[in-house]
Design a protein around this motif. Structure first.
Motif, PDB file in Angstrom:
ATOM      1  N   GLU A 107     -67.224  47.327 -13.486  1.00  0.00           N
ATOM      2  CA  GLU A 107     -67.953  48.493 -13.970  1.00  0.00           C
ATOM      3  C   GLU A 107     -69.436  48.177 -14.103  1.00  0.00           C
ATOM      4  OE1 GLU A 107     -66.127  49.422 -17.730  1.00  0.00           O
ATOM      5  OE2 GLU A 107     -67.506  48.113 -18.833  1.00  0.00           O
ATOM      6  N   THR A 108     -70.217  49.242 -14.230  1.00  0.00           N
ATOM      7  CA  THR A 108     -71.652  49.107 -14.447  1.00  0.00           C
ATOM      8  C   THR A 108     -72.117  50.225 -15.362  1.00  0.00           C
ATOM      9  OG1 THR A 108     -73.821  48.920 -13.368  1.00  0.00           O
ATOM     10  CG2 THR A 108     -72.282  50.518 -12.437  1.00  0.00           C
ATOM     11  N   SER A 109     -73.193  49.978 -16.092  1.00  0.00           N
ATOM     12  CA  SER A 109     -73.798  51.000 -16.943  1.00  0.00           C
ATOM     13  C   SER A 109     -75.223  51.254 -16.477  1.00  0.00           C
ATOM     14  CB  SER A 109     -73.797  50.557 -18.409  1.00  0.00           C
ATOM     15  OG  SER A 109     -72.480  50.380 -18.890  1.00  0.00           O
ATOM     16  N   HIS A 110     -75.738  52.434 -16.781  1.00  0.00           N
ATOM     17  CA  HIS A 110     -77.120  52.716 -16.390  1.00  0.00           C
ATOM     18  C   HIS A 110     -77.731  53.782 -17.283  1.00  0.00           C
ATOM     19  CE1 HIS A 110     -76.711  56.727 -14.408  1.00  0.00           C
ATOM     20  NE2 HIS A 110     -75.480  56.325 -14.156  1.00  0.00           N
ATOM     21  N   LEU A 139     -82.025  52.406 -14.451  1.00  0.00           N
ATOM     22  CA  LEU A 139     -81.914  51.024 -14.922  1.00  0.00           C
ATOM     23  C   LEU A 139     -80.436  50.668 -15.045  1.00  0.00           C
ATOM     24  CD1 LEU A 139     -83.140  48.421 -16.219  1.00  0.00           C
ATOM     25  CD2 LEU A 139     -82.973  49.629 -18.425  1.00  0.00           C
ATOM     26  N   PHE A 140     -79.974  49.725 -14.217  1.00  0.00           N
ATOM     27  CA  PHE A 140     -78.587  49.264 -14.283  1.00  0.00           C
ATOM     28  C   PHE A 140     -78.488  48.053 -15.208  1.00  0.00           C
ATOM     29  CE2 PHE A 140     -78.700  51.475 -10.191  1.00  0.00           C
ATOM     30  CZ  PHE A 140     -77.523  52.201 -10.232  1.00  0.00           C
ATOM     31  N   PHE A 141     -77.397  47.987 -15.968  1.00  0.00           N
ATOM     32  CA  PHE A 141     -77.173  46.845 -16.845  1.00  0.00           C
ATOM     33  C   PHE A 141     -75.672  46.701 -17.106  1.00  0.00           C
ATOM     34  CE2 PHE A 141     -77.876  50.586 -19.394  1.00  0.00           C
ATOM     35  CZ  PHE A 141     -76.946  50.517 -20.417  1.00  0.00           C
ATOM     36  N   ASP A 142     -75.292  45.570 -17.690  1.00  0.00           N
ATOM     37  CA  ASP A 142     -73.881  45.282 -17.993  1.00  0.00           C
ATOM     38  C   ASP A 142     -72.995  45.401 -16.754  1.00  0.00           C
ATOM     39  OD1 ASP A 142     -74.468  44.731 -20.608  1.00  0.00           O
ATOM     40  OD2 ASP A 142     -73.807  46.670 -21.397  1.00  0.00           O
ATOM     41  N   GLY A 156     -59.119  31.639  -8.326  1.00  0.00           N
ATOM     42  CA  GLY A 156     -59.657  31.386  -9.649  1.00  0.00           C
ATOM     43  C   GLY A 156     -61.164  31.310  -9.708  1.00  0.00           C
ATOM     44  N   ALA A 157     -61.875  31.596  -8.624  1.00  0.00           N
ATOM     45  CA  ALA A 157     -63.338  31.533  -8.615  1.00  0.00           C
ATOM     46  C   ALA A 157     -63.926  32.599  -9.535  1.00  0.00           C
ATOM     47  CB  ALA A 157     -63.861  31.719  -7.196  1.00  0.00           C
ATOM     48  N   ASP A 158     -65.098  32.304 -10.084  1.00  0.00           N
ATOM     49  CA  ASP A 158     -65.817  33.248 -10.939  1.00  0.00           C
ATOM     50  C   ASP A 158     -66.623  34.196 -10.052  1.00  0.00           C
ATOM     51  OD1 ASP A 158     -66.850  34.329 -13.401  1.00  0.00           O
ATOM     52  OD2 ASP A 158     -68.737  33.349 -12.881  1.00  0.00           O
ATOM     53  N   VAL A 159     -66.419  35.501 -10.222  1.00  0.00           N
ATOM     54  CA  VAL A 159     -67.056  36.504  -9.365  1.00  0.00           C
ATOM     55  C   VAL A 159     -67.921  37.420 -10.227  1.00  0.00           C
ATOM     56  CG1 VAL A 159     -66.700  38.341  -7.677  1.00  0.00           C
ATOM     57  CG2 VAL A 159     -65.072  36.440  -7.817  1.00  0.00           C
ATOM     58  N   ASP A 160     -69.133  37.699  -9.754  1.00  0.00           N
ATOM     59  CA  ASP A 160     -70.047  38.611 -10.452  1.00  0.00           C
ATOM     60  C   ASP A 160     -70.700  39.545  -9.446  1.00  0.00           C
ATOM     61  OD1 ASP A 160     -70.059  37.688 -13.301  1.00  0.00           O
ATOM     62  OD2 ASP A 160     -70.718  35.825 -12.365  1.00  0.00           O
ATOM     63  N   VAL A 161     -71.205  40.673  -9.974  1.00  0.00           N
ATOM     64  CA  VAL A 161     -71.968  41.612  -9.151  1.00  0.00           C
ATOM     65  C   VAL A 161     -73.198  42.046  -9.948  1.00  0.00           C
ATOM     66  CG1 VAL A 161     -70.744  43.687  -9.955  1.00  0.00           C
ATOM     67  CG2 VAL A 161     -71.823  43.677  -7.697  1.00  0.00           C
ATOM     68  N   LYS A 162     -74.313  42.207  -9.266  1.00  0.00           N
ATOM     69  CA  LYS A 162     -75.550  42.679  -9.877  1.00  0.00           C
ATOM     70  C   LYS A 162     -76.093  43.835  -9.049  1.00  0.00           C
ATOM     71  CE  LYS A 162     -75.566  39.455 -13.042  1.00  0.00           C
ATOM     72  NZ  LYS A 162     -75.270  39.793 -14.456  1.00  0.00           N
ATOM     73  N   LEU A 163     -76.477  44.908  -9.736  1.00  0.00           N
ATOM     74  CA  LEU A 163     -77.054  46.070  -9.062  1.00  0.00           C
ATOM     75  C   LEU A 163     -78.548  46.142  -9.366  1.00  0.00           C
ATOM     76  CD1 LEU A 163     -74.345  48.811  -9.792  1.00  0.00           C
ATOM     77  CD2 LEU A 163     -74.516  47.278  -7.829  1.00  0.00           C
ATOM     78  N   SER A 164     -79.352  46.346  -8.332  1.00  0.00           N
ATOM     79  CA  SER A 164     -80.803  46.440  -8.514  1.00  0.00           C
ATOM     80  C   SER A 164     -81.174  47.809  -9.072  1.00  0.00           C
ATOM     81  CB  SER A 164     -81.518  46.207  -7.186  1.00  0.00           C
ATOM     82  OG  SER A 164     -81.175  47.222  -6.247  1.00  0.00           O
ATOM     83  N   ASN A 165     -82.269  47.871  -9.809  1.00  0.00           N
ATOM     84  CA  ASN A 165     -82.763  49.141 -10.334  1.00  0.00           C
ATOM     85  C   ASN A 165     -83.298  50.009  -9.196  1.00  0.00           C
ATOM     86  OD1 ASN A 165     -82.122  48.184 -12.890  1.00  0.00           O
ATOM     87  ND2 ASN A 165     -84.187  47.392 -13.254  1.00  0.00           N
ATOM     88  N   ASP A 208     -73.162  37.702  -0.595  1.00  0.00           N
ATOM     89  CA  ASP A 208     -73.432  38.887   0.226  1.00  0.00           C
ATOM     90  C   ASP A 208     -74.212  39.901  -0.612  1.00  0.00           C
ATOM     91  OD1 ASP A 208     -73.450  40.447   2.467  1.00  0.00           O
ATOM     92  OD2 ASP A 208     -71.365  41.116   2.325  1.00  0.00           O
ATOM     93  N   LYS A 209     -74.839  40.837   0.077  1.00  0.00           N
ATOM     94  CA  LYS A 209     -75.497  41.967  -0.580  1.00  0.00           C
ATOM     95  C   LYS A 209     -75.361  43.178   0.329  1.00  0.00           C
ATOM     96  CE  LYS A 209     -80.111  40.896   1.266  1.00  0.00           C
ATOM     97  NZ  LYS A 209     -81.532  40.669   0.935  1.00  0.00           N
ATOM     98  N   ILE A 210     -75.142  44.324  -0.273  1.00  0.00           N
ATOM     99  CA  ILE A 210     -74.996  45.549   0.509  1.00  0.00           C
ATOM    100  C   ILE A 210     -75.817  46.660  -0.138  1.00  0.00           C
ATOM    101  CG2 ILE A 210     -72.705  44.974   1.407  1.00  0.00           C
ATOM    102  CD1 ILE A 210     -71.535  46.897  -0.687  1.00  0.00           C
ATOM    103  N   ASP A 211     -76.286  47.588   0.682  1.00  0.00           N
ATOM    104  CA  ASP A 211     -77.007  48.753   0.183  1.00  0.00           C
ATOM    105  C   ASP A 211     -76.006  49.837  -0.204  1.00  0.00           C
ATOM    106  OD1 ASP A 211     -79.547  47.648   0.591  1.00  0.00           O
ATOM    107  OD2 ASP A 211     -79.557  48.287   2.700  1.00  0.00           O
ATOM    108  N   VAL A 212     -76.228  50.435  -1.383  1.00  0.00           N
ATOM    109  CA  VAL A 212     -75.348  51.487  -1.878  1.00  0.00           C
ATOM    110  C   VAL A 212     -76.203  52.690  -2.271  1.00  0.00           C
ATOM    111  CG1 VAL A 212     -73.581  52.120  -3.558  1.00  0.00           C
ATOM    112  CG2 VAL A 212     -73.745  49.743  -2.768  1.00  0.00           C
ATOM    113  N   GLU A 213     -75.929  53.838  -1.668  1.00  0.00           N
ATOM    114  CA  GLU A 213     -76.600  55.090  -2.023  1.00  0.00           C
ATOM    115  C   GLU A 213     -75.672  55.867  -2.951  1.00  0.00           C
ATOM    116  OE1 GLU A 213     -77.673  57.185   1.500  1.00  0.00           O
ATOM    117  OE2 GLU A 213     -78.873  55.529   2.316  1.00  0.00           O
ATOM    118  N   ILE A 214     -76.079  56.021  -4.212  1.00  0.00           N
ATOM    119  CA  ILE A 214     -75.234  56.696  -5.195  1.00  0.00           C
ATOM    120  C   ILE A 214     -75.485  58.202  -5.195  1.00  0.00           C
ATOM    121  CG2 ILE A 214     -74.675  56.842  -7.652  1.00  0.00           C
ATOM    122  CD1 ILE A 214     -75.293  53.867  -7.847  1.00  0.00           C
TER     123      ILE A 214
END
Length: 227
Positions: A107-110, A139-142, A156-165, A208-214
């Motif tokens: 999930e993500t918050s903004h 502004l994306f966070f959390d 068992g790998a640690d996975v994270d995602v970050k969304l740019s503002n 990896d990084k991908i472009d996402v149009e919301i």
């Protein structure tokens, strides 16, 4: 003589019609509007690198969310206004598009503050419509990945995602229904250009990084007060 049924209704309607019209918004007015605000994303995204396990070749989506919306408008002239749109933080599920309803992987918050210039049409009875255009900053966070879902699939790998503002264009259409000199009902619709970059990390290394149009449609219905 007592009035019954239709007679009372006719008298009430006549009283409303004979009452003076409610004054339109004027230069110098402040208008505060508050209500339920729904963000309904219209998502388009690139696919993750096909060589990646689990997510390879798949796109992402995000679901809707509804929060408390609050807008502040100032009438620069009788027909031109400036509006700031805010809300309590939105939280959306991040969905891996596997077909059907997809798989929720995090999930993500903004927060989406938006500043618009508005043009108000001439008032028709108690209704005054308006159009607006301006700029949005999201502004994306959390941002987070559900380790219980994804990590076991990656040994068992640690996975994270970050969304740019995001900074993008926004436009709106709305209408005020004036109840009296101060109170009004409001309905508004915005379309906001939100483009973000989703960066995927495994064990703190970006893979990896991908472009996402919301690009969501945003709907609000509520009440307002002008002073």
């Amino acid at each position: 003589m007592k009035l019954r049924g239709q007679g009372k209704s006719v008298l009430m309607l006549s009283t409303v019609l004979l009452a003076g019209p409610v004054m339109a918004h004027q230069s110098g007015d402040f208008i505060v509007r508050m209500g339920g605000i729904k963000v309904a994303p219209d998502v388009s995204s690139d696919a993750f690198d096909s060589a990646l396990p689990v997510v390879g070749g798949l796109e992402v989506d995000v679901d809707d969310d509804t929060q408390l919306g609050l807008t502040f408008a100032y009438m620069v002239t009788d027909s031109i206004g400036v509006e700031l749109v805010g809300a309590t933080p939105f939280t959306h599920d991040i969905i891996l598009d596997t077909g059907g309803s997809g798989v929720v992987i995090g999930e993500t918050s903004h927060l989406p503050p938006t500043l618009l210039a508005q043009f108000y049409a001439p008032q028709l009875g108690p209704v005054r419509g308006y159009l607006g255009a301006g700029v949005n900053y999201t502004l994306f966070f959390d941002d987070s990945i559900d380790d219980a879902v994804v990590s076991p699939l990656l040994g068992g790998a640690d996975v994270d995602v970050k969304l740019s503002n995001s900074v993008g264009f926004a436009w709106e259409v709305g209408a005020d229904f004036l109840i009296n000199e101060n109170w009004l009902l409001n309905a508004s619709v915005w379309n906001i250009d939100i483009d973000t970059e989703a960066r995927l990390y495994v064990d703190d290394a970006r893979v990896d990084k991908i472009d996402v149009e919301i690009d969501p449609w945003v709907y609000m219905v509520g009440v307002g007060y002008r002073f």
